[in-house]
Design an enzyme around this catalytic site. Structure first.
Site, PDB file in Angstrom:
ATOM      1  N   CYS A 648      -0.588  -0.181   1.900  1.00 19.72           N
ATOM      2  CA  CYS A 648      -0.286   0.776   0.239  1.00 19.72           C
ATOM      3  C   CYS A 648      -1.365   0.395  -0.898  1.00 19.72           C
ATOM      4  O   CYS A 648      -1.612   0.564  -1.763  1.00 19.72           O
ATOM      5  CB  CYS A 648       0.852   1.430  -0.232  1.00 19.72           C
ATOM      6  SG  CYS A 648       2.136   2.012   1.954  1.00 19.72           S
ATOM      7  N   PHE A 649      -1.070  -0.688  -0.686  1.00 18.74           N
ATOM      8  CA  PHE A 649      -1.791  -1.513  -2.181  1.00 18.74           C
ATOM      9  C   PHE A 649      -2.901  -3.243  -1.901  1.00 18.74           C
ATOM     10  O   PHE A 649      -3.272  -3.050  -2.281  1.00 18.74           O
ATOM     11  CB  PHE A 649      -0.307  -2.639  -2.501  1.00 18.74           C
ATOM     12  CG  PHE A 649       1.029  -1.530  -3.151  1.00 18.74           C
ATOM     13  CD1 PHE A 649       0.939  -0.748  -3.169  1.00 18.74           C
ATOM     14  CD2 PHE A 649       1.718  -2.025  -1.935  1.00 18.74           C
ATOM     15  CE1 PHE A 649       1.970  -0.375  -3.782  1.00 18.74           C
ATOM     16  CE2 PHE A 649       3.237  -1.665  -1.867  1.00 18.74           C
ATOM     17  CZ  PHE A 649       3.406  -0.271  -2.984  1.00 18.74           C
TER      18      PHE A 649
END
Length: 681
Positions: A648-649
């Site tokens: 996600c990051f």
């Protein structure tokens, strides 16, 4: 830096290596830089990687490196017969992946060893192994002989260091069972093996259920018979390396050997049965036959290309003229190929852009492939779209495509992808890659895998880091409103539509006991059901050129590498566009190791690293600079465990280790973990 083959000092200047990376590759095999000797490292600032250098070594390869030495025709499960010798072949390689060569008596075979442990009892077994070096093939041959049928774990080492694929499992069959397996695989037939079902839908059964297991060339099917006559399918597992068997001893109630089956998508299934070893061995032999005998991506890719050429061997690769208009590329390309047969799609396209002069000797064709992929798969063209906002978001079939985009557009897109794969199978001179960044759930559906909620982590990270993570971490107790088996969809018109995820879902309350079922149902609807017709149309076009049984030998990550190819990655671009979280002396040392390892990575290993950390092996058009958020390298508050990632990051978390060798081994294992293997634990 020092050359492992000739011992020449290559230098240890630390600085900008962008110019070095731009050098042309010499024709002879090259060595990449390696960590400098410890005395030299002492004077190098932490956090600054050694620049990449090229060196032509005219001497023999260096000594074997356990992290590069491989088992030939690798299989994570080996099937053999009791009391009969089985040969395991090893290809010694130095730290630059060069195959080692030894003079008579210099092969150092005493430093190779194999340890075999019986899985259920934990006893160490004497395999009666003998180790010899073959000078012709330049391979080490290890002969093992196990006397007792059962399931075992093998551990191959060189100088007490585990080889790259040195952990694998062994199923030893009796002579009678080995003959049964051989006949089944040769005839491509299947028989039912009686077993007891111990768990279903992830929950233990109070009373074991009588079932039958059928292993076919494509799948493992578990059935029960209602009233002893009516067959009912309990579950099905795809016959591929991602389906794993775990052997768990003997069942206390029945006294039968047990095993669990897990494909990473469905709830784990546990079985007990006297034919447990035969079922697993038949599965393994069918699978290895389907994938060409080896589980490594390179071997599977070679097998795939061979089978594609064989499938189209009677179709000529003659030139066929196609005229298109640059301003209306998609429409004119579809019109030009509207009446094409499969034989026409297998011909060598000779592209002419209307109103433009030029002969197509390959360059114009490559330009057409690039432009047509942009028309089909770019986020703003209407056929595919991302599931969330983001510059490098992965694309998925668009359930709300514009009205002028029809299912025939998806069929055409499938044929274009099939054409790229076919051209690549013909050799490097014709190789074409698909310029796209597909979601993992779309790739999973192309190879017949079931979509599940874990696909949200890469395909829709906003949803995963919000709603999904909240339900997983905190359950339903902290939600303000009650949740039911429904989903609210925002339509392009601005209206909100409530969809039942299952019949009667509006009346079924989500609880902590069924929350995983809810998340899987949500993934099934959003990632699969909504685009079922689009995916089916895409597969219809793709399978006209590429048989579906050939695609199924890969997992999602491997399919992306196969279709989209491996990019050329700039280490200088990577260094200039990343974020570091952590500043302790220990982490600075690990960060230094990281850049040293990455500078030595092959293109495939670099692609695997990107897949592991970002969810996709391909970079945005602008390279690392356009990753949003930037690639993050963070310190993990652990020691000696495998690195982890948060896609996600775009974040890679690196623990601390005792040595560079431990770090490199853990990093390579982490980026390949889950991509391959049919394992027994």
């Amino acid at each position: 830096m020092w050359c492992g083959g000739c011992g020449e000092l290559l230098g240890a200047v630390v600085g900008d290596d962008a110019a070095v990376g731009a050098q042309a590759w010499p024709s002879a095999p090259l060595h990449w830089q390696v960590p400098a000797p410890s005395a030299l490292l002492h004077h190098l600032p932490l956090g600054r990687p050694i620049p990449r250098r090229h060196h032509r070594c005219l001497h023999r390869p260096g000594p074997p490196d356990a992290s590069k030495t491989v088992m030939v025709q690798h299989s994570s499960t080996v099937v053999c017969t009791a009391s009969q010798p089985h040969h395991i072949l090893i290809e010694p390689r130095d730290q630059y992946h060069n195959v080692c060569s030894f003079s008579p008596g210099q092969a150092d075979t005493d430093n190779y060893s194999i340890a075999i442990v019986e899985l259920e009892g934990g006893w160490t077994m004497d395999a009666g192994s003998s180790i010899v070096y073959d000078h012709t093939s330049r391979r080490i041959s290890i002969q093992v002989t196990l006397q007792r049928p059962g399931c075992y774990r093998a551990h191959l080492t060189y100088c007490d260091t585990t080889l790259t694929n040195g952990n694998f499992d062994i199923i030893v069959l009796t002579s009678e069972d080995a003959l049964r397996v051989q006949k089944t695989v040769m005839r491509r037939a299947h028989e039912g093996y009686e077993a007891r079902l111990l768990t279903q839908n992830g929950s233990p059964l109070t009373k074991p259920k009588k079932v039958y297991c059928y292993v076919t060339p494509k799948q493992l099917i578990i059935k029960e018979f209602l009233l002893r006559l009516i067959p009912k399918r309990v579950c099905t597992f795809r016959l591929c390396p991602s389906t794993k068997f775990h052997f768990t001893g003997t069942n206390n109630q029945s006294g039968l050997p047990t095993m669990s089956i897990d494909d990473g998508c469905q709830p784990l299934v546990s079985l007990a049965g006297k034919d447990r070893n035969v079922i697993a061995a038949t599965f393994t032999q069918f699978m290895l036959k389907n994938i060409g005998g080896s589980e490594t991506f390179k071997d599977k890719q070679d097998h795939f290309y061979h089978e594609v050429r064989k499938f189209h061997s009677k179709r000529m690769h003659d030139r066929i003229q196609i005229t298109v208009t640059r301003e209306r590329l998609l429409e004119t390309s579809m019109k030009a190929t509207k009446n094409f047969t499969v034989a026409d799609w297998c011909k060598n396209f000779e592209i002419t852009f209307q109103g433009e002069e030029g002969l197509d000797w390959g360059g114009v064709r490559r330009e057409w492939f690039e432009l047509i992929c942009a028309q089909l798969f770019d986020n703003d063209k209407g056929l595919f779209a991302s599931l969330h906002e983001g510059r490098q978001a992965l694309v998925h079939p668009d359930p709300y495509r514009p009205s002028h985009m029809k299912l025939k557009h998806y069929e055409f897109a499938g044929r274009v992808v099939g054409k790229c794969l076919y051209e690549s199978a013909l050799g490097s001179g014709y190789r074409q890659t698909v310029r796209a960044r597909f979601t993992r759930s779309f790739l999973a559906q192309l190879i017949g895998l079931r979509v599940h909620y874990k696909h949200f982590a890469q395909d829709d990270p906003e949803l995963y880091s919000g709603k999904v993570r909240h339900i997983l971490d905190y359950g339903l107790d902290k939600l303000e409103d009650e949740l039911y088996f429904t989903d609210e969809i925002l339509l392009p018109s601005g209206q909100v539509k409530v969809i039942e995820l299952e019949p009667g879902g509006a009346a079924r309350l989500v609880t902590n006991n069924n929350k995983l079922q809810y998340l899987d149902a949500l993934a099934q609807y959003r990632l699969s059901v909504r685009v079922r017709h689009e995916v089916d149309a895409f597969l219809s076009g793709l399978n006209e050129i590429i048989p579906d049984n050939l695609l199924c030998i890969f997992d999602e990550n491997e399919l992306e590498l196969l279709m989209c190819g491996i990019e050329e990655y700039s280490i200088a671009d990577f260094k200039a566009n990343h974020v570091v979280n952590g500043s302790s002396p220990e982490f600075r040392r690990v960060l230094y190791w990281f850049w040293t390892a990455v500078s030595n990575f092959t293109e495939e290993e670099m692609a695997r690293l990107l897949q592991f950390a970002t969810g996709c092996s391909r970079l945005p058009p602008g390279g690392f600079a356009q990753l949003s958020p930037h690639f993050q390298i963070s310190a993990a508050h652990t020691y000696g465990v495998l690195p982890t990632a948060h896609t996600c990051f775009n974040q890679l978390c690196l623990p601390d280790y005792d040595s560079y060798e431990q770090f490199e081994k853990a990093l390579l294992l982490a980026i390949k973990e889950g991509s391959e293997g049919f394992g027994m634990v």
